[in-house]
Design an enzyme around this catalytic site. Sequence first.
Site, short mmCIF file in Angstrom:
data_model
loop_
_atom_site.label_atom_id
_atom_site.label_comp_id
_atom_site.label_asym_id
_atom_site.label_seq_id
_atom_site.Cartn_x
_atom_site.Cartn_y
_atom_site.Cartn_z
N CYS A 9 4.94 0.62 3.78
CA CYS A 9 3.85 1.49 3.34
C CYS A 9 4.23 2.13 2.02
O CYS A 9 5.42 2.36 1.75
CB CYS A 9 3.48 2.52 4.40
SG CYS A 9 4.75 3.73 4.79
N CYS A 53 8.35 2.51 7.66
CA CYS A 53 7.05 3.11 7.39
C CYS A 53 7.22 4.60 7.61
O CYS A 53 8.18 5.03 8.24
CB CYS A 53 5.98 2.59 8.34
SG CYS A 53 5.10 1.17 7.72
N CYS A 95 15.06 7.38 0.09
CA CYS A 95 15.63 6.87 1.33
C CYS A 95 17.07 7.32 1.48
O CYS A 95 17.74 7.61 0.49
CB CYS A 95 15.60 5.34 1.34
SG CYS A 95 13.96 4.64 1.46
#
Length: 174
Positions: free
Chosen positions: A88, A12, A96
């Site tokens: 989320c 998240c 990422c």
Amino acid sequence: MTDKSFNVLFLCTGNSARSILAEAVLNRVGAGRFNAYSAGSQPKGSVHPFALELLERMNHDIAFARSKDWAEFATPDAPKLDFVFTLCDSAAQEACPVWPGQPMTAHWGLPDPAAVTGTEAEKHLAFADTYRMLNNRISIFTALPLASLDRLSLQRRLDDIGRTPAPSEQEPLA
């Protein structure tokens, strides 16, 4: 996939509520088969007090609970990840890090209970709802026959789990 222990990272943005709850749930539900971790792209630096209260009320040991940066899991000495789940929408859309081991990924988006406004009871209810949704999805995940699914079939199942409605959204039994 074999009968080994799998490392799972829940992401998240703030790593203060949803991902912490998911880490606790998977470490309980998947004991022995799964090692759960959580992190955030922009960690808050502390765990939301309502998340800690709920986990304690559900008899989880909260000693593990700390808000941490996802960079901790992108280093060569980090646990080799088998699965990475974003919880989320903002974390799902961020670039990422490259995770060692090329883990399978899926988006299991849930509303942020920490963003709920209203009475204390409404806020506590939001955290309880999130816990129930995570418990439901994680229970489905841990029941998958990982050893017998090919990568493509497994990816489809992981994506389907992310679309699993909350218990309150499910159709009533006829």
